[in-house]
Design an enzyme around this catalytic site. Structure first.
Site, mmCIF file in Angstrom:
data_model
loop_
_atom_site.group_PDB
_atom_site.id
_atom_site.type_symbol
_atom_site.label_atom_id
_atom_site.label_comp_id
_atom_site.label_asym_id
_atom_site.label_seq_id
_atom_site.Cartn_x
_atom_site.Cartn_y
_atom_site.Cartn_z
ATOM 1 N N GLU B 265 43.035 39.482 35.570
ATOM 2 C CA GLU B 265 41.652 39.013 35.631
ATOM 3 C C GLU B 265 41.202 39.270 37.045
ATOM 4 O O GLU B 265 41.785 38.744 37.986
ATOM 5 C CB GLU B 265 41.611 37.523 35.276
ATOM 6 N N CYS B 302 35.897 32.240 39.372
ATOM 7 C CA CYS B 302 35.729 33.560 38.752
ATOM 8 C C CYS B 302 34.436 33.602 37.954
ATOM 9 O O CYS B 302 33.890 34.661 37.698
ATOM 10 C CB CYS B 302 36.874 33.901 37.811
#
Lengths: 530, 530
Positions: B265, B302
């Site tokens: 990620e 994120c």
């Protein structure tokens, strides 16, 4: 239907402008008409633009529309009648019954995916209802479904001109997932590809779907194939073929600014383990089954039993003798293409020249071109462990029998193997403990494990795994045969706090599609369970 | 518990022999004791050998044993008490309430995977019973289950020292799948890592599992990290961090003789679309929500809303003014590490220097080291479309508002975006048609779509998708948060014609684990449905 020698970009018949290929009848080496001029980067561009334009609409077609489309493809293929079978026979040298069976399998596969699409389990609907009063923080309404990845490039296999080609498993599962498909026709059967491609295009038209749902390109792998894989609108690749071919596509896909998954099925020698009691009790029957599986279709199956692992014993000696007897009587068989025949000859010659392997038997010599002779070799485990070349795939009816000094040596040999599509155990009740001890190794090595059968023959069903650890395939998490093949072309999307009117139909609160849902942590009982 | 500064290889506490790192308190720049000497290739070898030795046994642990192990890890983490919170505060500068919440989330996540393991849906059991009388050929008995991929290397994130680190989502889901885990401790919180690592090792011991189920290594990414990814016994990688870090691991994984999946990620700017009616009606509330989400945790999420897309209008002018007002009053916040602070400064300075973006507001200046100031920029759509740099991630509380001349320009901007973790729509009833028209684009761009919320705050549940198209993650088919994260570490194996005694428990005819099965094409009714 008159073959045109042209490509299909959506509903348009388009002539290529690069060097032409022709089908070759491997039984005679005669070239077949018409010539198929190769496509160029421009044709890739056109097909990808059309696929991209079709994608958003096609991926949201109602499930029954998409299912009817798959069924329509099957009907159109059947409507091609004997012309398809004749052309495939001419281009591949495969006999009529085999191609009739393969057509049946191809159409059954399309209809199976139609049922899969309708059932909708692949949508993997997950619903976590809002909990506005949860402490310390409320929970949002969260709903997940799977959506199609995007346009898919499919590279068919030479050895299944129908079931693993233009409308084969990769195409069927990608279309089922909601992905437009662009097929690069295999140069070994361009006429068969055109016929099937036109059947698919007709089904697109009949079902009123956007043109770009399907295109069929011809041309070189280096130009058309690589351009397809590099195109930013292509989001996944299906491939069945050689390891070098698969690795080239993977490399191109990984080098893109946006890397994409390549589902490449590449090579496998499909080890068969003969356990002592089974070998002792069923020596002749095992030799019968082995040679039948090995020589089926000139050995040109991904699941061909290319390696036998057994305990050195008088029973094994008898098995080898019985196998040799049968191999010697095996007629030579026409292979699919001159290139495949030549590669097979090179591979068996290399084995014959390898001092670590001995020839046990060679089949009958052929009378025409491209006829492969079955061959069986024998080696000791120590030699096998010492020479990685002995586990290379000789695509064709060649197999190596590895003699082990102990069951533990059988385990060592198995542990040394690369990833495989299948592994087979022949066992009797007394062998169960041995087999159980080897199972963890086999599970790590192969996608499908068989007991007392032969690996050739891949059932198309829910539970099938036609896949396995690298280099059998490029992605051990997937299968290219069976309903789970659809999962390769999907990705999850979560919808948070969407008003019902904006939710996709599959996720609406009332569950209008009667889908199986994971609802607040529990599998919901189906209201329309059959 | 006294911190040792050492690594954990199974149950052994092992000192590194490479350059040491120390935690740094970003609020003071003070270095923290003890020093953590880095591991070497030899330690990677030991940990991998141990993990490999544990794998076959661990992946076949009964479901309840594995579930109890996950629960035991949660208990051991809770038993660390305030020492863990204090250490994590010192190493990250994150406030106590945030870390208490994160500990709760981490333990809840472990317990959720325990429930997931017990329920066994992830085994995806598929059974096609034999049809011995089928024509023209009988069907074999075919059974499929999912098995663990193998030992997994986990690289934790700096911004979630608990929930995305040693015992975070990657570790929990890999352990749940049956994979041993080797964590490379993040150098930003080595002490926190040691504490949690020892909690996991204690749970391994308490549950009587093989030592190699868990190891914790320290050291440099270039030496220890790459050696881990290259080790042939590692079969998958979980990573949360920068795009450059993720891409380096992906490259190493792809260059192996046997390539392996890397679940990385990497980066996301999480576009927020403000539709006209919503913007008009809720200008002030949207500015409130936006600034709160943007500045939460110094913007170090994120899912931080780094991009706002809206129609140029007086309502947007008011929104920008209201946002600027709030940003100007936002206190500076200590960032996680000096390196992250410096990278943030560089990124916002580059934006400030970019003639295609204007500074709308800058937050309050800090009084200590490493304090990031919130910043909001404004750009026109034409400028955004002309300069790819404007969609780079500035990890921290910075965001860019893109003014569009039309709803179609909003679509163009959205279409130009790279893959994202999230996309958010703020809409009112009158905006529904606009939103509906943009939905296909958003679905192609992001893993999670939100209506009238903010992307920060990722629920841990069945329906969550924390993933998205490249470069948000390296594999859009997966999620790293929620129960579906377990699917990343599994592969299917098919068992053909196995005697019941040789079948894995999950596949036995009597279904002794009461699993949800796809049986002969239909979802079987559960006998023990709750």
């Amino acid at each position: 239907m008159t073959l045109t020698g042209h490509m299909l970009i959506g509903q348009h018949i388009v002539a290529g402008n690069r060097e032409a290929i022709r089908g070759i009848n491997p039984a005679t080496n005669a070239t077949l008409e018409p010539a198929y001029a190769g496509g160029s980067a421009e044709h890739v561009e056109q097909a990808c633009a059309l696929a991209w334009a079709a994608f958003d609409a096609y991926r949201e077609t109602p499930l029954n529309v998409r299912a009817e489309f798959l069924e329509s493809i099957a009907e159109e293929i059947e409507a091609l009648g004997d012309e398809l079978i004749e052309r495939a026979m001419a281009e591949t040298g495969l006999p009529r019954p085999r191609l009739l069976g393969e057509r049946g399998r191809t159409c059954q596969q399309l209809r199976m995916f139609a049922r899969t699409v309708r059932a909708g389990e692949w949508l993997d609907v997950r619903v976590d209802n809002a909990q506005p009063n949860r402490q310390p923080m409320p929970r949002s309404d969260l709903r997940q479904r799977q959506i199609a990845l995007g346009p898919v490039a499919v590279f068919g296999a030479s050895n299944f001109p129908l079931a693993f080609s233009v409308a084969g498993g990769d195409t069927a599962s990608a279309l089922a997932a909601g992905c437009p498909v662009i097929v690069k026709a295999h140069s070994a059967h361009p006429g068969t590809s055109e016929l099937v491609g036109r059947a698919v295009a007709q089904a697109v038209k009949t079902c009123g779907l956007p043109d770009g749902v399907f295109s069929l390109l011809c041309g070189s792998g280096r130009e058309v194939g690589i351009a397809l894989v590099r195109d930013p609108r292509i989001k996944a690749v299906g491939f069945t073929g050689s390891r070098s071919g698969g690795l080239a596509l993977i490399q191109a896909a990984q080098a893109r600014p946006e890397p994409i998954p390549v589902y490449a099925e590449m090579s496998s020698i499909n080890p068969v383990l003969l356990f002592p009691a089974a070998l002792q009790k069923r020596t002749q029957a095992l030799a019968d089954g082995f040679v039948a599986s090995l020589t089926l279709g000139a050995g040109q199956f991904c699941t061909n039993p290319g390696l036998v692992i057994a305990l050195k014993s008088t029973a094994l000696d008898s098995f080898i003798a019985a196998t040799a007897e049968r191999i010697k009587n095996s007629p030579a068989q026409t292979m699919l293409t001159p290139a495949i025949f030549n590669a097979y000859e090179s591979a068996v010659n290399a084995l014959a020249d390898n001092t670590r392997a001995n020839v046990a038997a060679v089949g009958q010599i052929g009378s025409g071109p491209n006829q492969g002779q079955a061959q069986v070799f024998v080696s000791d485990a120590a030699d096998f462990l010492a020479d990685h070349n002995l586990q290379g795939e000789a695509f064709g009816a060649a197999s190596l029998i590895v003699q082990c000094a102990s069951v533990d040596e059988m385990r060592q040999v198995t542990e040394r193997l690369e990833g495989q599509l299948t592994a087979t155990l022949h066992l009797d009740d007394e062998d169960l403990d041995h087999a159980r001890a080897l199972l963890p190794t086999l599970e790590r090595k192969a996608g499908r494990l068989l007991v007392n059968g032969w690996p050739t023959g891949v059932e198309v069903c829910d539970a099938m795994v036609h896949g396995g650890p690298f280099p059998a395939t490029s992605d051990s998490r997937t299968t290219s045969v069976g309903t789970a093949a659809i999962l390769r072309f999907l990705r999850p999307v979560c919808y948070q706090d969407f008003p019902d009117s904006l939710l996709p139909t599959a996720l609406k609160h009332a569950n209008p599609l009667h889908l199986s849902r994971l609802l607040d942590g529990h599998r919901e009982a189906l209201t329309n369970d059959e």
